[in-house]
Design a protein around this motif. Structure first.
Motif, PDB file in Angstrom:
ATOM      1  N   SER A   1       0.459   9.065 -10.308  1.00  0.00           N
ATOM      2  CA  SER A   1       0.676  10.443 -10.722  1.00  0.00           C
ATOM      3  C   SER A   1      -0.644  11.066 -11.177  1.00  0.00           C
ATOM      4  O   SER A   1      -1.292  10.565 -12.107  1.00  0.00           O
ATOM      5  CB  SER A   1       1.701  10.498 -11.862  1.00  0.00           C
ATOM      6  OG  SER A   1       1.804  11.817 -12.375  1.00  0.00           O
TER       7      SER A   1
ATOM      8  N   ARG B   1       1.958   4.961  -5.465  1.00  0.00           N
ATOM      9  CA  ARG B   1       1.553   6.339  -5.725  1.00  0.00           C
ATOM     10  C   ARG B   1       1.248   6.506  -7.212  1.00  0.00           C
ATOM     11  O   ARG B   1       2.043   6.098  -8.058  1.00  0.00           O
ATOM     12  CB  ARG B   1       2.645   7.324  -5.303  1.00  0.00           C
ATOM     13  CG  ARG B   1       2.935   7.309  -3.807  1.00  0.00           C
ATOM     14  CD  ARG B   1       1.767   7.870  -3.025  1.00  0.00           C
ATOM     15  NE  ARG B   1       2.032   7.901  -1.590  1.00  0.00           N
ATOM     16  CZ  ARG B   1       1.705   6.942  -0.745  1.00  0.00           C
ATOM     17  NH1 ARG B   1       1.085   5.846  -1.192  1.00  0.00           N
ATOM     18  NH2 ARG B   1       1.992   7.047   0.541  1.00  0.00           N
TER      19      ARG B   1
ATOM     20  N   ARG C   1       0.817  -1.219   0.000  1.00  0.00           N
ATOM     21  CA  ARG C   1       0.000   0.000   0.000  1.00  0.00           C
ATOM     22  C   ARG C   1       0.852   1.272   0.000  1.00  0.00           C
ATOM     23  O   ARG C   1       0.546   2.256   0.652  1.00  0.00           O
ATOM     24  CB  ARG C   1      -0.957   0.017   1.194  1.00  0.00           C
ATOM     25  CG  ARG C   1      -1.970  -1.117   1.182  1.00  0.00           C
ATOM     26  CD  ARG C   1      -2.939  -1.010   2.330  1.00  0.00           C
ATOM     27  NE  ARG C   1      -3.919  -2.109   2.301  1.00  0.00           N
ATOM     28  CZ  ARG C   1      -4.911  -2.252   3.188  1.00  0.00           C
ATOM     29  NH1 ARG C   1      -5.044  -1.362   4.156  1.00  0.00           N
ATOM     30  NH2 ARG C   1      -5.739  -3.268   3.082  1.00  0.00           N
ATOM     31  N   THR C   2       1.935   1.218  -0.720  1.00  0.00           N
ATOM     32  CA  THR C   2       2.789   2.397  -0.895  1.00  0.00           C
ATOM     33  C   THR C   2       2.792   2.883  -2.340  1.00  0.00           C
ATOM     34  O   THR C   2       3.621   3.721  -2.696  1.00  0.00           O
ATOM     35  CB  THR C   2       4.223   2.062  -0.461  1.00  0.00           C
ATOM     36  OG1 THR C   2       4.714   0.965  -1.257  1.00  0.00           O
ATOM     37  CG2 THR C   2       4.271   1.694   1.014  1.00  0.00           C
TER      38      THR C   2
END
Length: 387
Positions: free
Chosen positions: A142, A140, A137-138
């Motif tokens: 854009s 990201r 769950r890291t």
């Protein structure tokens, strides 16, 4: 005693007569209503469907089959009046076919999109770092990529729907519309981005914004900023706030400024006004000498404008391609714009309540309420009662 009994008997007879009369009226009214009832002049909708045995009805089995039958039922003439017919009788232009004045939309190949999607899914499955970030769950994403994908797929259709909701096409291009296929980015300072109906204050829009859009080399563009809501004399007219023509390849500062920028000035009491940026793509250089306003142009009469008439004059050489707009209402900077920039009295369309007048404070108030001194707090808000 006999007189009293005679009166009671008369009242009883009268009440009984009135009761019979009311009963007769009820039967007469019911009979007349029953007689007036007439059969429907035609079949009612879904009259032939047996609601007691719905399982025996034929299934559509596919959406396209249902859609075709529903479209045929909608186009079939009926004997009753629908809401659409009533609206069309009240306004003949309601539901009229809209004319597309923009560039034609090129539908991308569905097969090509699915192939690219499958290749992307395969590449993501083989990406170990992407799988690990998603599991922990890291991951990201854009937002710039999301914004770019939205602009290239469903963005123009969403913008068109918003413009129709806010009445942009109806007021600028009656009975016409266009699909804004060129993303137009407008920003007042760092935090004053213009989207599609968001709210900005006249203070935030006091100076000309930054304009950016993707354009090929050698192309020419025209940028227009107009407001269809704030004309003080004619409700059908507009005020042009900014106009730049012959813009080379997206460089607005290098174009011909036909009318210099004027900040929004929505009068007090008139609510929110719409300020609309329209981007036109030119087929070549255009002579705008008839559209040039004097510098500085501080006359509202000279800024009176109608987008439809102006576009009709140049429609052979330009096509609308981009759209952005925001809403704004009165704030104290509008007073400065009227007094300093336009050199005129500020119109006010609401009642300005004068401050409450209090008599001079006495040193020893006699027979005054306990909170007498709250009236003289030196401008601080009162928090107690009505005096």
């Amino acid at each position: 005693m006999a007189a009293v009994c005679r009166v009671c008997a008369m009242d009883a007879w009268r009440s009984g007569a009135e009761r019979r009369l009311n009963t007769a009226r009820t039967f007469t009214t019911t009979g007349s209503l029953w007689v007036r009832r007439a059969p429907a002049p035609g079949p009612l909708p879904n009259q032939d469907i047996n609601v007691d045995n719905l399982e025996a009805l034929e299934k559509y089995r596919s959406y396209m089959r249902y859609f075709k039958q529903a479209q045929a039922a909608q186009d079939k003439p009926v004997w009753w009046h629908t809401y659409r017919k009533y609206v069309e009788q009240a306004n003949p232009e309601h539901g009229a076919e809209q004319v597309d004045i923009g560039f034609p939309y090129e539908q991308p190949s569905r097969t090509k999109q699915m192939k690219e999607r499958k290749l992307l899914v395969k590449a993501n499955k083989k990406n170990v770092e992407l799988e690990r970030a998603a599991r922990l769950r890291t991951l990201r994403i854009s937002m710039e990529r999301v914004q770019r994908a939205w602009e290239q797929t469903s963005g123009p259709f969403h913008i068109r729907r918003l413009a129709e909701y806010y009445g942009v096409y109806k007021d600028l291009f009656p009975n016409a519309f266009f699909l804004p296929q060129v993303p137009l980015k407008v920003c007042y300072g760092q935090d004053g981005a213009v989207h599609h109906g968001n709210k900005l204050t006249p203070t935030e829009a006091a100076s000309a914004p930054g304009i950016s859009f993707e354009a090929e080399e050698g192309t020419l563009w025209t940028l227009l900023l107009t407001c269809p809501d704030e004309h003080l004399l004619d409700s059908e007219a507009e005020y042009v706030h900014w106009m730049v023509g012959n813009v080379p390849a997206g460089a607005v500062q290098s174009g011909d400024e036909l009318c210099h920028y004027l900040p929004p000035f929505p009068p007090r009491g008139t609510g929110f006004h719409r300020y609309i940026f329209v981007l036109f793509k030119q087929s070549g250089p255009i002579d705008f000498r008839e559209d040039v306003r004097p510098l500085p142009c501080l006359s509202l009469e000279q800024r009176s404008f109608q987008t439809l008439d102006w576009y009709r004059k140049h429609q052979e050489h330009m096509t609308p391609a981009g759209l952005a707009f925001f809403q704004s209402q009165w704030d104290p900077s509008v007073t400065h714009t009227f007094h300093q920039a336009l050199d005129m009295k500020e119109p006010v369309f609401q009642f300005i309540r004068p401050p409450v007048h209090h008599p001079a404070q006495v040193k020893f108030p006699h027979r005054q309420p306990l909170r007498y001194l709250d009236r003289y707090r030196g401008g601080q808000p009162h928090t107690y009662g009505i005096y």
